[in-house]
Design a protein around this motif. Structure first.
Motif, PDB file in Angstrom:
ATOM      1  N   VAL A 100       0.844  -1.192   0.000  1.00  0.00           N
ATOM      2  CA  VAL A 100       0.000   0.000   0.000  1.00  0.00           C
ATOM      3  C   VAL A 100       0.880   1.243   0.000  1.00  0.00           C
ATOM      4  O   VAL A 100       0.625   2.207  -0.722  1.00  0.00           O
ATOM      5  CB  VAL A 100      -0.947  -0.015   1.223  1.00  0.00           C
ATOM      6  CG1 VAL A 100      -1.683   1.302   1.348  1.00  0.00           C
ATOM      7  CG2 VAL A 100      -1.933  -1.161   1.115  1.00  0.00           C
ATOM      8  N   ARG A 124      -3.096  10.757   3.157  1.00  0.00           N
ATOM      9  CA  ARG A 124      -3.994  10.014   2.287  1.00  0.00           C
ATOM     10  C   ARG A 124      -3.730   8.513   2.306  1.00  0.00           C
ATOM     11  O   ARG A 124      -4.582   7.743   1.911  1.00  0.00           O
ATOM     12  CB  ARG A 124      -3.847  10.489   0.830  1.00  0.00           C
ATOM     13  CG  ARG A 124      -3.924  11.970   0.658  1.00  0.00           C
ATOM     14  CD  ARG A 124      -5.375  12.406   0.602  1.00  0.00           C
ATOM     15  NE  ARG A 124      -5.458  13.790   0.199  1.00  0.00           N
ATOM     16  CZ  ARG A 124      -5.629  14.183  -1.051  1.00  0.00           C
ATOM     17  NH1 ARG A 124      -5.764  13.299  -2.006  1.00  0.00           N
ATOM     18  NH2 ARG A 124      -5.684  15.456  -1.348  1.00  0.00           N
ATOM     19  N   VAL A 125      -2.526   8.115   2.689  1.00  0.00           N
ATOM     20  CA  VAL A 125      -2.215   6.686   2.622  1.00  0.00           C
ATOM     21  C   VAL A 125      -2.049   6.087   4.022  1.00  0.00           C
ATOM     22  O   VAL A 125      -2.793   5.199   4.418  1.00  0.00           O
ATOM     23  CB  VAL A 125      -0.948   6.438   1.778  1.00  0.00           C
ATOM     24  CG1 VAL A 125      -0.601   4.955   1.784  1.00  0.00           C
ATOM     25  CG2 VAL A 125      -1.158   6.934   0.368  1.00  0.00           C
ATOM     26  N   PRO A 167      -5.227   6.838   6.873  1.00  0.00           N
ATOM     27  CA  PRO A 167      -6.456   6.073   6.616  1.00  0.00           C
ATOM     28  C   PRO A 167      -6.230   4.565   6.688  1.00  0.00           C
ATOM     29  O   PRO A 167      -7.096   3.831   7.134  1.00  0.00           O
ATOM     30  CB  PRO A 167      -6.847   6.483   5.198  1.00  0.00           C
ATOM     31  CG  PRO A 167      -6.151   7.760   4.951  1.00  0.00           C
ATOM     32  CD  PRO A 167      -4.898   7.712   5.750  1.00  0.00           C
ATOM     33  N   SER A 168      -5.058   4.104   6.278  1.00  0.00           N
ATOM     34  CA  SER A 168      -4.823   2.665   6.312  1.00  0.00           C
ATOM     35  C   SER A 168      -4.691   2.150   7.734  1.00  0.00           C
ATOM     36  O   SER A 168      -4.930   0.993   8.004  1.00  0.00           O
ATOM     37  CB  SER A 168      -3.552   2.316   5.532  1.00  0.00           C
ATOM     38  OG  SER A 168      -3.687   2.714   4.200  1.00  0.00           O
ATOM     39  N   GLN A 218     -17.548  -0.332   8.664  1.00  0.00           N
ATOM     40  CA  GLN A 218     -16.823   0.033   7.449  1.00  0.00           C
ATOM     41  C   GLN A 218     -17.796   0.721   6.503  1.00  0.00           C
ATOM     42  O   GLN A 218     -18.989   0.421   6.527  1.00  0.00           O
ATOM     43  CB  GLN A 218     -16.271  -1.226   6.778  1.00  0.00           C
ATOM     44  CG  GLN A 218     -15.291  -1.992   7.626  1.00  0.00           C
ATOM     45  CD  GLN A 218     -13.896  -1.424   7.580  1.00  0.00           C
ATOM     46  OE1 GLN A 218     -13.657  -0.407   6.929  1.00  0.00           O
ATOM     47  NE2 GLN A 218     -12.979  -2.034   8.281  1.00  0.00           N
ATOM     48  N   PRO A 219     -17.282   1.622   5.697  1.00  0.00           N
ATOM     49  CA  PRO A 219     -18.192   2.302   4.784  1.00  0.00           C
ATOM     50  C   PRO A 219     -18.819   1.308   3.813  1.00  0.00           C
ATOM     51  O   PRO A 219     -18.214   0.312   3.446  1.00  0.00           O
ATOM     52  CB  PRO A 219     -17.279   3.285   4.061  1.00  0.00           C
ATOM     53  CG  PRO A 219     -15.898   2.793   4.277  1.00  0.00           C
ATOM     54  CD  PRO A 219     -15.913   2.078   5.576  1.00  0.00           C
ATOM     55  N   LYS A 220     -20.069   1.580   3.419  1.00  0.00           N
ATOM     56  CA  LYS A 220     -20.765   0.720   2.457  1.00  0.00           C
ATOM     57  C   LYS A 220     -21.167   1.578   1.272  1.00  0.00           C
ATOM     58  O   LYS A 220     -21.434   2.749   1.415  1.00  0.00           O
ATOM     59  CB  LYS A 220     -22.025   0.146   3.117  1.00  0.00           C
ATOM     60  CG  LYS A 220     -21.816  -1.181   3.798  1.00  0.00           C
ATOM     61  CD  LYS A 220     -22.999  -2.095   3.478  1.00  0.00           C
ATOM     62  CE  LYS A 220     -22.808  -3.485   4.039  1.00  0.00           C
ATOM     63  NZ  LYS A 220     -23.030  -3.572   5.473  1.00  0.00           N
ATOM     64  N   HIS A 221     -21.245   0.936   0.108  1.00  0.00           N
ATOM     65  CA  HIS A 221     -21.622   1.749  -1.057  1.00  0.00           C
ATOM     66  C   HIS A 221     -23.134   1.749  -1.223  1.00  0.00           C
ATOM     67  O   HIS A 221     -23.832   0.879  -0.721  1.00  0.00           O
ATOM     68  CB  HIS A 221     -20.963   1.203  -2.318  1.00  0.00           C
ATOM     69  CG  HIS A 221     -21.565  -0.092  -2.761  1.00  0.00           C
ATOM     70  ND1 HIS A 221     -21.136  -1.308  -2.285  1.00  0.00           N
ATOM     71  CD2 HIS A 221     -22.587  -0.354  -3.604  1.00  0.00           C
ATOM     72  CE1 HIS A 221     -21.847  -2.263  -2.823  1.00  0.00           C
ATOM     73  NE2 HIS A 221     -22.741  -1.724  -3.624  1.00  0.00           N
ATOM     74  N   PHE A 222     -23.620   2.741  -1.899  1.00  0.00           N
ATOM     75  CA  PHE A 222     -25.043   2.812  -2.222  1.00  0.00           C
ATOM     76  C   PHE A 222     -25.232   2.436  -3.683  1.00  0.00           C
ATOM     77  O   PHE A 222     -24.374   2.702  -4.509  1.00  0.00           O
ATOM     78  CB  PHE A 222     -25.575   4.231  -1.996  1.00  0.00           C
ATOM     79  CG  PHE A 222     -25.713   4.564  -0.549  1.00  0.00           C
ATOM     80  CD1 PHE A 222     -26.831   4.179   0.167  1.00  0.00           C
ATOM     81  CD2 PHE A 222     -24.698   5.253   0.112  1.00  0.00           C
ATOM     82  CE1 PHE A 222     -26.952   4.485   1.509  1.00  0.00           C
ATOM     83  CE2 PHE A 222     -24.817   5.552   1.447  1.00  0.00           C
ATOM     84  CZ  PHE A 222     -25.939   5.172   2.149  1.00  0.00           C
ATOM     85  N   LYS A 254     -26.471   2.622  -7.421  1.00  0.00           N
ATOM     86  CA  LYS A 254     -26.505   3.788  -8.304  1.00  0.00           C
ATOM     87  C   LYS A 254     -27.888   4.410  -8.300  1.00  0.00           C
ATOM     88  O   LYS A 254     -28.897   3.712  -8.254  1.00  0.00           O
ATOM     89  CB  LYS A 254     -26.142   3.350  -9.709  1.00  0.00           C
ATOM     90  CG  LYS A 254     -24.838   3.971 -10.146  1.00  0.00           C
ATOM     91  CD  LYS A 254     -24.722   4.029 -11.629  1.00  0.00           C
ATOM     92  CE  LYS A 254     -23.512   4.874 -11.955  1.00  0.00           C
ATOM     93  NZ  LYS A 254     -22.650   4.198 -12.864  1.00  0.00           N
ATOM     94  N   ARG A 269     -29.196   8.514   0.860  1.00  0.00           N
ATOM     95  CA  ARG A 269     -27.781   8.382   1.178  1.00  0.00           C
ATOM     96  C   ARG A 269     -27.476   8.940   2.560  1.00  0.00           C
ATOM     97  O   ARG A 269     -26.653   8.428   3.294  1.00  0.00           O
ATOM     98  CB  ARG A 269     -26.931   9.143   0.160  1.00  0.00           C
ATOM     99  CG  ARG A 269     -26.812   8.433  -1.153  1.00  0.00           C
ATOM    100  CD  ARG A 269     -26.182   9.359  -2.182  1.00  0.00           C
ATOM    101  NE  ARG A 269     -26.204   8.713  -3.488  1.00  0.00           N
ATOM    102  CZ  ARG A 269     -25.144   8.104  -4.020  1.00  0.00           C
ATOM    103  NH1 ARG A 269     -24.007   8.110  -3.391  1.00  0.00           N
ATOM    104  NH2 ARG A 269     -25.235   7.521  -5.185  1.00  0.00           N
TER     105      ARG A 269
END
Lengths: 343, 321, 650
Positions: free
Chosen positions: C232, C249-250, C253-254, C326-330, C332, C339
């Motif tokens: 990473v 940014r790396v 967050p990691s 953890q973040p989840k996607h929505f 489309k 949201r």
């Protein structure tokens, strides 16, 4: 070749240890890997000289610990270089300072990693656009270009997924899309398919060849899988203990392994599927009738070789006859008796 | 003509304002006066009473919780503006040390006496009828034996940081008692509370005014009367060779102190502070409202103030007129 | 080859350790013939105290450090005041005034629901509802006004120092001993400097809280950053990140999980300090608890204890849920209100209760008079229980047995030992445990204790901690082994540990005194309760952590349950248990000083005395004695655990 090589390594050295630079300058020339080890240094890359040309796929092959990834990381300057020089399109990057290095990577290089190296907190789209974002491109550009790349690797509709929501193969597609986002000239792939299941690996190799057919990048591809190397490479560099044992086309390596170490790999290979007709051309022979294609493998023209009864078979490229190959040699290869060339 | 009229009007108004009785208060800084709060009820309510008095004068007040010993350093540094309960026995040493270092001024005493000494709950007297004399106590020492103290009686002294010298007294008077220091006031109450369950005789350190009087009836042990210098001059007291061979002063002071800048920054508030003088019953009443009636300290303070306007208003008026 | 050298070195280590022990024994036996200074060094304590006093006054006045710290205190004060205004209506900027309890409760419940479903919603909602109902809302908000400033600051400072110590090895090397000292320095030593430099009140309290709560954050940050996968990092570099971009940014967050675990620790430790910091101006629950205890209101104290536990549990679970979330996607085309559904609901409910609170005052504030506190009834109950005949018989015999037959004799034993005998014995034991380094450190540190001049008191402190830890092991290990057999039992046991750890230790003190009087066993018991927690926790976790393959292998080899425990599980869990033991000792050293509130004759009592006269120098002399003793054990045990772990390849 007339034009300057894209990457040129000249007597490249990478030693790991307490004070490698000082050690290298006072080390007697011709020190072996073991002698260096006895001095408590590890030769990651040992006196490598290598040119990579435009549009070429160079596969660096070796077992773990052979120094193949180290060599790749020297080329990208992820590792500092102990001795020798690396030139990228004629520019010496051996001692390039941080600013220049960042510039170089932002404009010319892309890299794919074995375990994908995706940022876990970013979506697919954000991962792919990451290098663009680092360059400071506008949000709109990042998004447009990111979506384009995602489409290229066939992940449309998954832009907003997070890496952990994807399968391994899909994750590596993201890695590939990211590495291509900035339209790099040089594409580094560090064992990109090693972490994948065999079936997926095959699929990804095809994907890779498809992309290369479209993009014509200059590629350094590292793998420990000899078959993968044979399948993808224009040229293969086989490494052992930091040094290159042999660097040649797959045909030549299979046909004429330079060392015993290399022949250990080639022994198990079904050579007829590797060697192309043009490789066997013998200038002393002549034939004109009914030529076979130069880039056909021996295996592909097996029937012809078995059924033909002449001593020489004509070989043609794009309809033009360029020479002839001995049928017996081809037949031997087909039957797995190609060892004769070794001696 | 008109304009001159206006001018005189303004001038008279200004003059009236300047000499208005309430206006002396306006000289006081609008910065908050910081009143420290400790962990016993009477002090908390008293602090709230005084705080509300200041607020009625239009001053800003804030309360801060602090340790009752460390507070003197804070008064010195001006982190807290005043302290309303300086007990002679418990805090005399810290008070004197801080006074000597400078930065703190004495704002006079309350009209209250404090007493801190060996004490027993009344049920103890049934077992040892000779009490409250200390000689009688010494003869009953057996009653106060515990497994740990062997053949000696056990006396539970206050925490070491209160500097009570119980050990020295027991030695000076050759008493058949082992002195154990409780670690906190709470530890003292826990000991009395545990003894209450089966009416076991105990003798512990205690003081007045204090909420405990309302919970457990009891008496102080009468030691040889305090003479000045008993803690410095071996000759004083019955034992010619020892210090601390007297009881504590039965009429210890309870005083107020302030940060030295209070006199100039909040002159009228300081004036009120030096007038303030609560009595033992008043202090006990304040404590009771919280400890027994379970009022919040703020509520207790305003309720007490309402009932005692006649006591507090003159202190304020004396400084504002 | 390496195996053989290891064995001979081990042999030498044992020899040296035994030799030192023998020397200790010899000195003890021969003490009648030895010169006095071998028995007890002359006391230089006053000398040190005076020197330190001069040093502190130089730092404070001549160096002018106090101006810097006071400026910082000003800023802190501003932040805390702002929080205080919003939470309980202190008349300060921004003058919004107290949020209604119903609105805050609803908000916390919704947060719980969003982060961890209905269970967390119930926990969060109930905790705050309880707080309001027993009439402790304002106190709780007073406490929170400091925590909401101190915890984030502790987090940020810890983050910064963690990054620095990850980046610069030298910084880490310098920081490590400071952290070790901070973690073992008795709480009483924080008190005076905090008051002097940061102004008594919420500011000093927040500083003490930050200093106490920050170290784990530093460690977790450094750990998390070190664990970011190499690839990473390289991917970041190959994407052309600058150093700043790399970090922000790396790397950060990691390392999210570790950072959030650190945050969780900061929050929990901040809450653990709620009662102790009230000595230096922490408002709210802790201060009220002390008042209640000083007026002998056991029931009310107990209620406050429950509130603190509930608060801690809520914050702990919320922050842990956030770690896992953890973040989840929505899909489309999800409309924006979907949201941001969670935010909108929160906002809606919050506004709803804000409005309702204007109409129904009981939704705004509940005064103590209207509350459902059962403090008085609890009082009666507790006192009645303590008065029961059989309770008195049992406690009486425990008290008699331990005090007369165990504690008093061992105490006198440890005081009988000559100073140098103790030094040799401690150094020998450390040598046996952790090797030559630990042995030398033990020798130097204990000599340091002797030189600081509070030897007898230090020995009493040592005696109390060791006895309590030993008892905790005797009681805790079998309990933990029993619990570790079943998954469900283990979970319950860990939950009990969580509760016991956050329940303010002060509240144990009063019932303990009522049961056992102000005697040594009470002190030991108070320490014991606190100390058993890490022993049980780490033993359970160590045993549960043994890989099932190994236990299966033992099963297939025909091992009985006991054989399995002795030959496979315990040896493999031992390094983890050792960490627990070490933490138990550190807890004991923390608690033994607090036990001065019961009444002791050790270093803690003397430290308590220094508070009266603000004797900073003497206070630190005593504090450092504790630090030196605690660190000796810390270093030796850690060295042992580290070595075991290496040998076992864990």
């Amino acid at each position: 070749m007339p034009q300057t090589p894209i990457i040129s390594c000249r007597n490249l050295w990478k030693l790991f240890g307490a004070n490698p630079e000082a050690y290298l300058t006072k080390m007697p020339p011709g020190h072996s890997y073991e002698q260096i080890l006895a001095d408590k240094y590890i030769a990651g890359v040992k006196d490598v000289s290598l040119d990579v040309h435009k549009g070429e796929i160079l596969v660096i092959m070796g077992l773990s610990g052979s120094g193949k990834s180290t060599l790749l990381r020297c080329m990208t300057r992820l590792h500092s270089i102990t001795g020798g020089a690396i030139l990228i399109e004629g520019q010496d990057i051996t001692n390039l300072e941080e600013r220049g290095l960042i510039e170089l990577r932002r404009s010319k290089m892309g890299m794919v990693f074995q375990s994908f190296g995706l940022l876990p907190h970013r979506t697919v789209l954000q991962n792919v656009a990451f290098p663009l974002e680092m360059r400071g491109q506008s949000k709109h550009d990042c998004r447009a270009r990111g979506l384009e790349m995602i489409k290229l690797v066939g992940l449309e509709g998954r832009e907003d997924y997070f890496p952990r929501e994807l399968s391994g193969g899909q994750q590596q597609r993201v890695g590939i899309a990211r590495s291509l986002a900035i339209e790099p000239d040089i594409w580094f792939l560090d064992e990109p398919f090693s972490a994948l299941d065999p079936l997926i690996r095959r699929e990804m190799q095809d994907e890779f060849l498809r992309l290369q057919a479209m993009l014509h990048k200059t590629i350094i591809f590292v793998t420990h899988d000899f078959n993968e190397a044979l399948r993808l490479a224009d040229r293969i560099a086989i490494m052992k203990e930091g040094a290159i044992e042999q660097c040649d086309t797959p045909d030549q390596i299979v046909l004429k392994p330079a060392t015993e170490y290399v022949s250990k790999f080639t022994e198990e290979v079904e050579k007829s599927r590797v060697i192309h007709a043009e490789t066997l051309i013998d200038p002393k022979l002549k034939a004109t009738r009914n030529p076979v294609a130069a880039h056909a493998t021996i295996h592909a023209i097996a029937q012809r070789i078995v059924e033909d009864d002449t001593a020489a078979i004509a070989v043609a490229r794009e309809g033009k006859i360029i020479g002839a190959m001995p049928r017996q040699a081809a037949f031997d290869i087909l039957m797995g008796r190609g060892d004769a060339q070794n001696n | 003509m008109k304009s001159i009229n206006k001018l005189t009007k303004i001038l008279t108004m200004a003059g009236a304002l300047a000499f208005a009785p309430g206006l002396a208060v306006a000289e006081d800084s609008s910065d908050p006066i910081i009143i420290p709060i400790h962990n016993w009820s009477s002090q908390i309510v008293m602090s709230n009473v005084v705080g509300q008095m200041y607020e009625s004068m239009g001053l800003n007040v804030e309360y801060v919780t602090t340790d009752s010993q460390a507070v003197y350093e804070s008064v010195r540094l001006g982190d807290v503006t005043l302290e309303l309960e300086v007990w002679e026995g418990a805090f005399g040493a810290s008070y004197r040390a801080a006074l000597a270092k400078g930065g703190m001024v004495d704002a006079g005493e309350h009209n209250a006496i404090t007493r801190e000494d060996w004490w027993y709950p009344l049920w103890t007297k049934e077992a040892c009828p000779g009490l409250p004399s200390w000689e009688a106590l010494n003869e009953c020492a057996d009653l106060f034996r515990t497994a740990e103290t062997g053949d000696k009686g056990r006396y539970l002294d206050g925490p070491v940081d209160w500097l009570k010298h119980g050990q020295e007294r027991a030695e000076a008077l050759d008493m058949n008692f082992t002195v154990i220091n409780a670690g906190s006031a709470a530890a003292l109450w826990a000991e009395i509370g545990a003894a209450e369950a089966n009416k076991r005789p105990v003798v512990v350190f205690n003081w007045t005014p204090n909420f405990a009087e309302a919970v457990w009836e009891g008496e102080f042990v009468e030691f040889p009367t305090w003479e000045d210098g008993c803690d410095k001059d071996p000759a004083k007291g019955p034992n010619p060779n020892a210090l601390y061979d007297c009881g504590n002063p039965a009429t210890g002071y309870l005083r107020k102190v302030a940060h030295h800048e209070m006199t100039t920054k909040w002159p009228s508030a300081y004036c009120v502070l030096s007038n303030i003088s609560f009595t033992n019953p008043q202090i006990a009443e304040m404590a009771k409202m919280v400890d027994v009636d379970e009022l919040e300290p703020e509520e207790a303070a305003s309720k007490w103030l309402k009932g005692n306007k006649g006591v507090t208003q003159p202190w304020i008026d004396a400084c504002t007129t | 080859m390496p195996k053989i050298t290891r064995i001979t070195r081990l042999g030498r280590q044992t020899q040296m350790g035994l030799l030192l022990l023998l020397m200790g024994g010899a000195i003890t036996l021969a003490q009648a013939y030895l010169p006095d200074f071998l028995h007890r060094l002359p006391s230089w304590s006053d000398l040190w105290a005076a020197g330190l006093d001069r040093f502190f006054s130089w730092v404070q006045n001549d160096l002018g450090l106090i101006y810097v710290t006071r400026a910082i205190a000003g800023w802190l004060g501003f932040l805390i005041d702002a929080a205080a205004n919003i939470l309980y209506g202190k008349s300060r900027w921004p003058r919004i005034d107290a949020l209604p309890w119903s609105a805050v409760t609803a908000l916390v419940a919704l947060m719980g629901w969003y982060l961890g479903g209905w269970r967390l919603a119930l926990l969060g909602g109930f905790s705050l509802f309880w707080t309001a109902m027993v009439g402790q809302w304002k106190w709780t908000m007073e406490t929170m006004s400091v925590i909401v400033v101190a915890a984030p600051l502790g987090f940020l400072l810890g983050l910064g120092l963690g990054i620095a110590s990850w980046k610069w090895a030298r910084f880490e090397a310098a920081l490590r001993p400071i952290l070790a000292i901070l973690q073992t320095l008795p709480f009483f030593s924080y008190l005076l400097p905090a008051v002097i430099f940061f102004k008594v009140g919420p500011t000093a309290a927040s500083v003490a809280t930050i200093i106490y709560a920050m170290p784990p954050m530093i460690l977790m940050t450094a750990l998390g950053l070190k664990q970011v996968p190499q690839e990473v990092v390289e991917a970041g570099k190959m994407s052309g990140c600058t150093r700043w971009q790399m970090l922000v940014r790396v790397y950060l967050p990691s390392a999210r999980t570790e950072l959030l675990v650190g945050l969780n620790q900061v929050i929990m430790l901040s809450l653990a300090m709620v009662v102790l910091t009230s000595f230096i101006g922490m408002p709210g629950l802790g201060a009220k608890l002390l008042v209640m205890m000083n007026s002998f209101k056991l029931g009310h104290s107990f209620e406050i204890g429950i509130t603190i536990v509930l608060l801690a549990a809520t914050l702990d679970r919320l922050s842990k849920a956030w770690v896992v979330k953890q973040p989840k996607h929505f899909a489309k085309g999800t409309p924006w209100w979907q949201r941001h559904q969670a935010w909108l609901i929160c906002l809606g409910v919050f506004v709803f209760f804000m409005l309702m609170a204007q109409i129904f005052p009981f939704l705004n504030q509940i005064s103590r008079g209207d509350s459902f506190s059962v403090g008085k009834e609890l009082d009666v109950l507790i006192k009645a229980f303590l008065g029961l005949g059989f309770v008195q018989v049992i406690t009486g015999s425990i008290r008699w047995f331990f005090n007369i037959w165990v504690l008093v004799p061992t105490e006198q034993g440890i005081l009988y030992l000559p100073t140098f005998a103790v030094i040799f014995i401690v150094s020998g034991l450390s040598w046996l445990l952790g090797g030559w380094r630990s042995g030398v450190i033990g020798f130097v540190f204990f000599t340091g204790v002797a030189v600081l001049g509070w030897w007898d008191r230090a020995m009493l402190t040592l005696h109390a901690t060791l006895t309590a830890t030993l008892l905790a092991m005797l009681l805790g290990m079998p309990l933990a082994i029993w619990a570790a057999r079943r998954k469900r039992r283990s979970e319950v046991m860990i939950l009990i540990c969580d509760i016991a750890q956050t329940f303010p230790s002060f509240i144990y003190l009063l019932p303990a005194i009522m049961l056992f009087g102000i005697t040594p066993i009470t002190v030991i018991l108070a320490i014991l309760i606190f100390t058993m927690v890490p022993i049980v926790r780490y033993t359970v976790e160590g045993l549960r952590g043994v890989s099932p393959e190994i236990t299966e292998a033992a099963d297939m080899s025909g091992a009985t349950r006991r054989q399995k425990l002795w030959y496979t599980q315990l040896p493999l869990a031992m390094p983890t248990i050792a960490v627990g033991l070490n933490q138990a000792l550190m807890f004991a050293f923390f608690m033994v000083i607090i036990a001065a509130f019961i009444g002791t004759r050790d270093l803690g009592q003397e430290m308590q005395r220094t508070l009266a006269g603000t004797h900073l120098g003497k206070n630190f002399t005593l504090g450092f004695s504790v630090v030196l003793i605690a660190l000796t054990f810390d270093i030796a045990i850690n060295a042992w655990a580290e070595k075991r772990r290496k040998i076992l390849g864990l």
